[in-house]
Scaffold this active site. Structure first.
Site, PDB file in Angstrom:
ATOM      1  N   HIS A 205     -11.875   1.814  -3.849  1.00  0.00           N
ATOM      2  CA  HIS A 205     -10.848   2.571  -3.123  1.00  0.00           C
ATOM      3  C   HIS A 205      -9.664   2.967  -3.989  1.00  0.00           C
ATOM      4  CE1 HIS A 205      -8.994  -1.394  -3.072  1.00  0.00           C
ATOM      5  NE2 HIS A 205      -7.843  -0.797  -2.790  1.00  0.00           N
TER       6      HIS A 205
HETATM    7  C1  UD1 Z   1      -3.744   0.056   0.316  1.00  0.00           C
HETATM    8  C2  UD1 Z   1      -2.932  -0.647  -0.777  1.00  0.00           C
HETATM    9  C3  UD1 Z   1      -3.895  -1.292  -1.783  1.00  0.00           C
HETATM   10  C4  UD1 Z   1      -4.915  -2.164  -1.109  1.00  0.00           C
HETATM   11  C5  UD1 Z   1      -5.651  -1.342  -0.057  1.00  0.00           C
HETATM   12  C6  UD1 Z   1      -6.692  -2.169   0.652  1.00  0.00           C
HETATM   13  C7  UD1 Z   1      -0.761   0.401  -1.346  1.00  0.00           C
HETATM   14  C8  UD1 Z   1      -0.046   1.175  -2.370  1.00  0.00           C
HETATM   15  N1  UD1 Z   1      -2.092   0.292  -1.513  1.00  0.00           N
HETATM   16  O1  UD1 Z   1      -4.413   1.153  -0.322  1.00  0.00           O
HETATM   17  O2  UD1 Z   1      -3.133  -2.081  -2.679  1.00  0.00           O
HETATM   18  O3  UD1 Z   1      -5.818  -2.667  -2.057  1.00  0.00           O
HETATM   19  O4  UD1 Z   1      -4.685  -0.852   0.881  1.00  0.00           O
HETATM   20  O5  UD1 Z   1      -7.310  -1.450   1.663  1.00  0.00           O
HETATM   21  O6  UD1 Z   1      -0.158  -0.101  -0.421  1.00  0.00           O
HETATM   22  N2  UD1 Z   1      -6.730   5.043   6.165  1.00  0.00           N
HETATM   23  C9  UD1 Z   1      -7.460   5.107   7.331  1.00  0.00           C
HETATM   24  N3  UD1 Z   1      -7.390   4.067   8.204  1.00  0.00           N
HETATM   25  C10 UD1 Z   1      -6.639   2.964   7.945  1.00  0.00           C
HETATM   26  C11 UD1 Z   1      -5.907   2.921   6.756  1.00  0.00           C
HETATM   27  C12 UD1 Z   1      -5.963   3.956   5.870  1.00  0.00           C
HETATM   28  O7  UD1 Z   1      -8.153   6.060   7.607  1.00  0.00           O
HETATM   29  O8  UD1 Z   1      -6.631   2.037   8.791  1.00  0.00           O
HETATM   30  C13 UD1 Z   1      -6.796   6.160   5.213  1.00  0.00           C
HETATM   31  C14 UD1 Z   1      -5.580   7.038   5.334  1.00  0.00           C
HETATM   32  O9  UD1 Z   1      -6.001   8.325   5.626  1.00  0.00           O
HETATM   33  C15 UD1 Z   1      -4.915   7.024   3.992  1.00  0.00           C
HETATM   34  C16 UD1 Z   1      -5.901   6.298   3.076  1.00  0.00           C
HETATM   35  O10 UD1 Z   1      -6.852   5.638   3.913  1.00  0.00           O
HETATM   36  O11 UD1 Z   1      -4.664   8.290   3.512  1.00  0.00           O
HETATM   37  C17 UD1 Z   1      -5.179   5.337   2.209  1.00  0.00           C
HETATM   38  O12 UD1 Z   1      -4.461   4.365   2.965  1.00  0.00           O
HETATM   39  P1  UD1 Z   1      -3.151   3.631   2.379  1.00  0.00           P
HETATM   40  O13 UD1 Z   1      -2.758   2.480   3.191  1.00  0.00           O
HETATM   41  O14 UD1 Z   1      -2.125   4.616   2.044  1.00  0.00           O
HETATM   42  O15 UD1 Z   1      -3.620   3.057   0.980  1.00  0.00           O
HETATM   43  P2  UD1 Z   1      -4.982   2.372   0.539  1.00  0.00           P
HETATM   44  O16 UD1 Z   1      -5.656   3.281  -0.386  1.00  0.00           O
HETATM   45  O17 UD1 Z   1      -5.737   1.825   1.717  1.00  0.00           O
END
Ligand code: UD1
Length: 363
Positions: A205
């Site tokens: 991811h």
């Molecule tokens: C975040 C953390 C990372 C961790 C990871 C585990 C930061 C900077 N990064 O990254 O350290 O290892 O979580 O999962 O905080 N999304 C969904 N559903 C959800 C959550 C996210 O669809 O429940 C999608 C969103 O569209 C978003 C993308 O996933 O654009 C990324 O989510 P985000 O929380 O921003 O960061 P992660 O890449 O998950």
């Protein structure tokens, strides 16, 4: 002593669970739980609360997704009134996600004691958003709880006074040890028609791996080689799923018959899945630690790790993202099982208890 505890993203939930339990056992401590809502999907969040018996959050900030600036700013805006209303004695943050730094900043600016659990880890790669979050959070924390010796050295070098820093072990491993027996009852292998040690697990991811079609493409080339030898189960993170189509790699994934993309799994099914795998291919931080305790080979698809103890005393190898290197490392895994007798110091399931006892000094 009132402690506001913060969780927001999936890897936070395993860390906050044993802390809430340890605080609940001590009448001097009044814990409040705030979920920022950084992760919000049923199987990225709710399922973990149910399986790990985490109490319902007292407050959910419901911030959802956004750019780093927007997400961090939204959390800060919504958390500040909570601190003003509840007047906690301390705010406790875990890990290195955006929720960690956002709530940490709010706390210290209101003069509230800040506690960081999983402090001191450094990848020395400022291109990783998590590294920025770690460095900044540690620099403003009053109490820093560390999982491994490298963290102690890093904080010393950065000039953090010794009396603020405590090597206590690993709360993520508290959760793993507490749930191993339950995870063994999971029927996920039967459901997916897999045999122990005859499949690999993949998780990806990190923006550096899944946002760049060249890098992701090289990793998929390695997966293609491996899936001809054994099935790869790939519980796909929503970020990775969104990206696949966007960067034009969905067909490539679909074309590999034994690369099996499934939904993100709950804690217990995922633990069973990794525990019985031949090897795990991952860019996660936590899985490097979990596979060390499970005694399963971990091939980390990054050039660095902030968790070097998993290499010195565990089952982890850094393999980068070049196709040939990943394949060569996989071939090595096929030759011999990993060592099972190497456990980092204090990864014994008692880290949260140690943290609670140390914090009681302030009661
Ligand atoms: C975040 C953390 C990372 C961790 C990871 C585990 C930061 C900077 N990064 O990254 O350290 O290892 O979580 O999962 O905080 N999304 C969904 N559903 C959800 C959550 C996210 O669809 O429940 C999608 C969103 O569209 C978003 C993308 O996933 O654009 C990324 O989510 P985000 O929380 O921003 O960061 P992660 O890449 O998950």
């Amino acid at each position: 002593m009132k402690i506001i505890n913060i969780c927001g993203a999936r890897p936070n939930f395993m860390k906050i669970a044993p802390l809430m339990r340890a605080f609940g056992k001590r009448p001097q401590i009044q814990p409040l739980l705030v979920h920022t809502g950084q992760h919000y999907d049923e199987n990225m969040s709710n399922l973990f609360f149910k399986q790990l018996n985490i109490p319902e959050p007292d407050i959910n900030l419901e911030v959802g997704s956004g750019s780093h600036a927007v997400q961090t700013a939204e959390i800060m805006k919504k958390f500040e009134p909570i601190v003003l209303e509840h007047k906690p004695d301390m705010v406790l943050v875990v890990g290195d996600v955006n929720s960690t730094i956002a709530c940490g900043l709010v706390a210290v600016k209101l003069g509230v004691r800040l506690v960081h659990v999983e402090a001191g880890l450094r990848s020395f790669d400022r291109g990783m958003p998590e590294e920025i979050n770690r460095v900044l959070t540690d620099s403003i924390s009053d109490d820093l709880f560390v999982t491994e010796p490298s963290g102690m050295e890093n904080l010393k070098r950065e000039g953090v006074p010794d009396e603020r820093v405590h090597l206590v072990g690993n709360v993520m491993i508290d959760t793993l040890r507490a749930n191993l027996d339950k995870a063994r009852e999971s029927d996920i292998l039967a459901r997916l028609d897999l045999k122990p040690r005859q499949y690999a697990v993949a998780t990806l991811h990190r923006p550096s791996n899944v946002d760049d079609p060249k890098v992701f493409g090289r990793i998929l080339d390695a997966f293609d080689h491996i899936q001809r030898d054994m099935p790869i189960v790939f519980p796909m993170h929503p970020r990775t799923l969104h990206n696949l189509a966007k960067i034009g790699l969905k067909d490539r994934v679909d074309s590999m018959k034994r690369l099996r993309v499934i939904e993100p799994q709950g804690y217990l099914d995922f633990l069973r899945l990794t525990g019985d795998a031949c090897c795990v291919l991952t860019d996660s931080g936590g899985i490097q630690e979990e596979s060390t305790i499970l005694g399963v080979w971990c091939l980390t698809l990054r050039e660095n790790t902030e968790r070097p103890v998993t290499i010195d005393q565990g089952t982890n190898t850094l393999v980068g993202t070049q196709t040939d290197r990943i394949i060569a490392a996989y071939d090595q895994c096929r030759k011999a099982p990993p060592p099972t007798d190497r456990v980092p110091a204090l990864w014994d399931g008692q880290a949260a208890e140690r943290i609670a006892d140390i914090l009681l000094r302030y009661a």
